[in-house]
Design a protein around this motif. Structure first.
Motif, short mmCIF file in Angstrom:
data_model
loop_
_atom_site.label_atom_id
_atom_site.label_comp_id
_atom_site.label_asym_id
_atom_site.label_seq_id
_atom_site.Cartn_x
_atom_site.Cartn_y
_atom_site.Cartn_z
N TYR A 2 0.26 -3.51 -7.89
CA TYR A 2 -0.46 -4.71 -8.27
C TYR A 2 -1.42 -5.09 -7.14
CZ TYR A 2 2.99 -5.47 -12.01
OH TYR A 2 3.77 -5.34 -13.12
N ILE A 8 4.57 -1.71 -9.25
CA ILE A 8 4.68 -1.80 -10.70
C ILE A 8 5.95 -1.03 -11.09
CG2 ILE A 8 2.20 -2.07 -11.05
CD1 ILE A 8 2.04 0.87 -11.82
N LYS A 10 6.70 1.62 -12.80
CA LYS A 10 6.64 3.07 -12.62
C LYS A 10 6.85 3.45 -11.16
CE LYS A 10 2.69 5.35 -12.37
NZ LYS A 10 1.40 5.94 -12.67
N GLU A 11 6.30 2.66 -10.25
CA GLU A 11 6.42 2.98 -8.83
C GLU A 11 7.83 2.74 -8.31
OE1 GLU A 11 1.86 2.21 -7.38
OE2 GLU A 11 3.16 0.49 -7.73
N ARG A 96 7.23 -8.99 -5.28
CA ARG A 96 6.61 -10.14 -5.94
C ARG A 96 7.54 -11.34 -5.92
NH1 ARG A 96 2.87 -9.14 -10.91
NH2 ARG A 96 1.28 -9.76 -9.47
#
Length: 179
Positions: A2, A8, A10-11, A96
């Motif tokens: 992001y 994200i 997938k990561e 996040r």
């Protein structure tokens, strides 16, 4: 990633797969099974998280078969130099703000593989985690100040959440002191 340099979904799975190989070569099926089981135990079954294929890591040059044969017959895989770099990038990525399943998975993976970073990087990641919890603490205290929203059992729930986040901050302090 992001825009705020956080992972994200997938990561997060890629970090799990690369981290699983950090201890040395392992068969593809073992890595896939470990990643699936670990993620499911943290966030529950999720097709969104497990939809990305570990095989893509090979095409990106992050993992390679030990013998150069490919993925046939459950070949042993290893991290490449680019894979080690990607794993370190994932381990030092931001988390996040907020509590959600992805954050739980990212934090769990960071803590699981934190020992792969240099000591100063480990301390920095724990400090970043503590700062995240401090922000959550401030948000919860602000919520607690709004008496007009305190109907039902909300106040008790907020107080429980504050207690949990204070425990997390204290835990971060203990871990940082041990490092």
């Amino acid at each position: 990633m992001y825009r705020d340099n956080s992972l994200i979904p997938k990561e997060a799975i890629r970090m799990a797969a690369l981290g699983a190989l950090s201890g040395g070569p392992r068969p593809y099926a073992d890595i896939a099974g470990e990643v699936r089981q670990f993620a499911a135990r943290i966030v529950g079954p999720s097709l969104d998280l497990l939809g990305s294929s570990i095989e893509l890591l090979k095409f990106e040059g992050l993992i390679a078969p030990v013998t150069g044969e490919g993925f046939e017959d459950n070949a042993e895989l290893r991290l490449t130099d680019a894979g080690w770099t990607a794993l370190k990038d994932y381990l030092t990525a931001a988390v996040r703000p907020g509590s959600n399943d992805l954050n739980k998975l990212v934090v769990a993976l960071k803590l699981r593989f934190l020992h792969l970073l240099e000591k100063d990087e480990q301390v920095e990641q724990i400090d970043n985690l503590r700062a995240l919890y401090q922000g959550e603490h401030a948000r919860l205290f602000d919520l607690l100040t709004h008496e007009e929203w305190q109907q039902g059992h909300l106040r008790a729930w907020i107080e429980m959440e504050i207690s949990q986040v204070e425990d997390r901050m204290a835990w971060c302090d203990r871990i940082a002191a041990e490092l």
